[in-house]
Design an enzyme around this catalytic site. Structure first.
Site, PDB file in Angstrom:
ATOM      1  N   GLY A   8       0.638  -1.336   0.193  1.00  0.00           N
ATOM      2  CA  GLY A   8       0.062   0.117  -0.109  1.00  0.00           C
ATOM      3  C   GLY A   8       0.650   1.209   0.098  1.00  0.00           C
ATOM      4  O   GLY A   8       0.652   2.199   0.441  1.00  0.00           O
ATOM      5  N   GLY A  11       0.032   5.182  -1.244  1.00  0.00           N
ATOM      6  CA  GLY A  11      -1.131   5.851  -0.623  1.00  0.00           C
ATOM      7  C   GLY A  11      -0.791   7.007   0.403  1.00  0.00           C
ATOM      8  O   GLY A  11       0.450   7.372   0.451  1.00  0.00           O
ATOM      9  N   ASN A 100     -11.812  -2.910   2.898  1.00  0.00           N
ATOM     10  CA  ASN A 100     -10.231  -3.002   3.515  1.00  0.00           C
ATOM     11  C   ASN A 100     -10.217  -4.363   4.069  1.00  0.00           C
ATOM     12  O   ASN A 100      -9.045  -4.962   3.888  1.00  0.00           O
ATOM     13  CB  ASN A 100     -10.114  -1.971   4.425  1.00  0.00           C
ATOM     14  CG  ASN A 100      -9.636  -0.504   4.022  1.00  0.00           C
ATOM     15  OD1 ASN A 100      -9.807  -0.385   2.836  1.00  0.00           O
ATOM     16  ND2 ASN A 100      -9.684   0.335   4.963  1.00  0.00           N
ATOM     17  N   ASP A 156      -2.498   5.857  18.553  1.00  0.00           N
ATOM     18  CA  ASP A 156      -3.133   6.184  19.574  1.00  0.00           C
ATOM     19  C   ASP A 156      -2.318   6.656  20.938  1.00  0.00           C
ATOM     20  O   ASP A 156      -2.469   7.533  21.906  1.00  0.00           O
ATOM     21  CB  ASP A 156      -4.276   5.017  20.324  1.00  0.00           C
ATOM     22  CG  ASP A 156      -5.155   4.504  19.307  1.00  0.00           C
ATOM     23  OD1 ASP A 156      -5.804   5.538  18.499  1.00  0.00           O
ATOM     24  OD2 ASP A 156      -5.261   3.436  19.215  1.00  0.00           O
ATOM     25  N   HIS A 184      -8.474  -0.089  18.576  1.00  0.00           N
ATOM     26  CA  HIS A 184      -8.093   0.926  17.609  1.00  0.00           C
ATOM     27  C   HIS A 184      -9.098   1.584  16.884  1.00  0.00           C
ATOM     28  O   HIS A 184      -8.889   2.221  15.837  1.00  0.00           O
ATOM     29  CB  HIS A 184      -6.919   0.532  16.822  1.00  0.00           C
ATOM     30  CG  HIS A 184      -6.332   1.497  15.991  1.00  0.00           C
ATOM     31  ND1 HIS A 184      -5.612   2.484  16.621  1.00  0.00           N
ATOM     32  CD2 HIS A 184      -6.152   1.733  14.709  1.00  0.00           C
ATOM     33  CE1 HIS A 184      -4.919   3.179  15.710  1.00  0.00           C
ATOM     34  NE2 HIS A 184      -5.266   2.677  14.472  1.00  0.00           N
TER      35      HIS A 184
END
Length: 336
Positions: A8, A11, A100, A156, A184
């Protein structure tokens, strides 16, 4: 020799993450994979005078297999961002699940075949479901190692460190350690402000709820600020790199490296007790990293406050559904 793969890579997260990994002195070979533009991204980054040799691959001619073959670490930010396709702030991670989830399942199937011993870091949302999908695929292929599969929840932690530093008057969040556990997304994210290190920092009661909300929904803040034109890409790339670098250092023998991560607890030393207490097999807790990956799951649940217990209750309720959704998808994906 360390071969790292970013699946990926073209992106919004993938490109800055590729840049950071290209700069990492621990990486000797960097392999970029995506459905478009990876040769161009690789060519651009190849002009940087750092150690890693870089190559870009596309799906044609089995590019996925070539990219991942014999990889040591595979990082997966592939997928569509939260603001797609409506461009409206407030789009949830769950809205993107089917797309996804299918992307992650396909990538893990390739990794299981050509790099069965690789450490796999899943960034693609919703992590609460995509990591269980990855685990089920690896189990089906007979190559699942819970100590080598991580859901990257570091963003986070980065947010919690940053926001607490602002309140505490610290110059930088890197001076602090703020455990963040659970999942998450939204209410599954549980910051443990009672366990901030160094000790002595307390969150005022009148700021507590707002701070929890900001850590849990920081992604919405970014989507809104970008006016629907993007999501948290740069901070997520940093978080992904931070975890990957820490893992690579630990694999090479550096001691004392700990970072929360979303893992399959029954397969990680120290994890079974946490799984029994939470009722969740997948859960993010501080993980001691080492040559085998997740060497130990740290049980931080013994000293949580009443407020944190309430947050944990909300977390586990939602998280169980997310995990079940991922496992179900892995075994019964939608027919095309």
């Amino acid at each position: 020799m360390v071969k790292a793969v970013i699946a990926g890579a073209s992106g919004g997260i993938g490109q800055p993450l590729s840049l950071l990994m290209k700069l990492c002195p621990l990486v000797d070979e960097l392999s970029l994979y995506d459905v478009v533009n990876t040769p161009g991204v690789a060519a651009d980054l190849s002009h940087i005078s750092s150690t890693a040799k870089i190559t870009g691959y596309l799906p044609k001619d089995d590019g996925g297999k070539a990219a991942m073959k014999d990889a040591d670490i595979i990082i997966i930010p592939a997928g569509i961002p939260r603001c797609y396709p409506t461009g409206k702030p407030g789009m949830t991670r769950d809205d993107l699940f089917k797309i996804n989830a299918g992307i992650v399942k396909g990538l893990i199937e390739i990794a299981a075949e050509v790099a069965p011993k690789a450490f796999i870091l899943v960034i693609s949302n919703p992590v609460n479901s995509t990591v269980p999908i990855a685990a089920e695929v690896l189990k089906a292929k007979g190559v699942f190692n819970a100590q080598k599969l991580f859901g990257v929840t570091t963003l986070d932690i980065v947010r919690a460190e940053t926001f607490v530093a602002e309140i505490a008057g610290k110059k930088t969040g890197s001076e602090l350690t703020v455990p963040v556990i659970g999942g998450h997304s939204g209410e599954t994210i549980v910051p443990l402000f009672s366990q901030i290190a160094p000790s002595g920092i307390t969150i005022p009661d009148d700021k507590y709820d707002a701070l929890v909300n900001r850590v849990q929904f920081g992604g919405d803040e970014v989507v809104k600020a970008k006016d629907g034109a993007g999501s948290a890409t740069l901070s997520m790339a940093y978080a992904g790199y931070r975890f990957a670098e820490k893992l690579l250092k630990a694999v090479k023998g550096e001691k004392g490296l700990v970072e929360p991560s979303f893992v399959y607890l029954p397969g990680v030393p120290g994890g079974k007790e946490i799984a029994e207490k939470t009722g969740c097999d997948f859960f993010s807790v501080p993980i001691e990293l080492g040559p085998n990956g997740a060497e130990k799951a740290t049980n931080v649940l013994g000293n949580i406050t009443e407020k944190e217990k309430k947050l944990l209750e909300a977390c586990t309720a939602g998280l169980k559904d997310n995990i079940t959704k991922g496992v179900t998808f892995a075994h019964n994906p939608p027919q095309k």
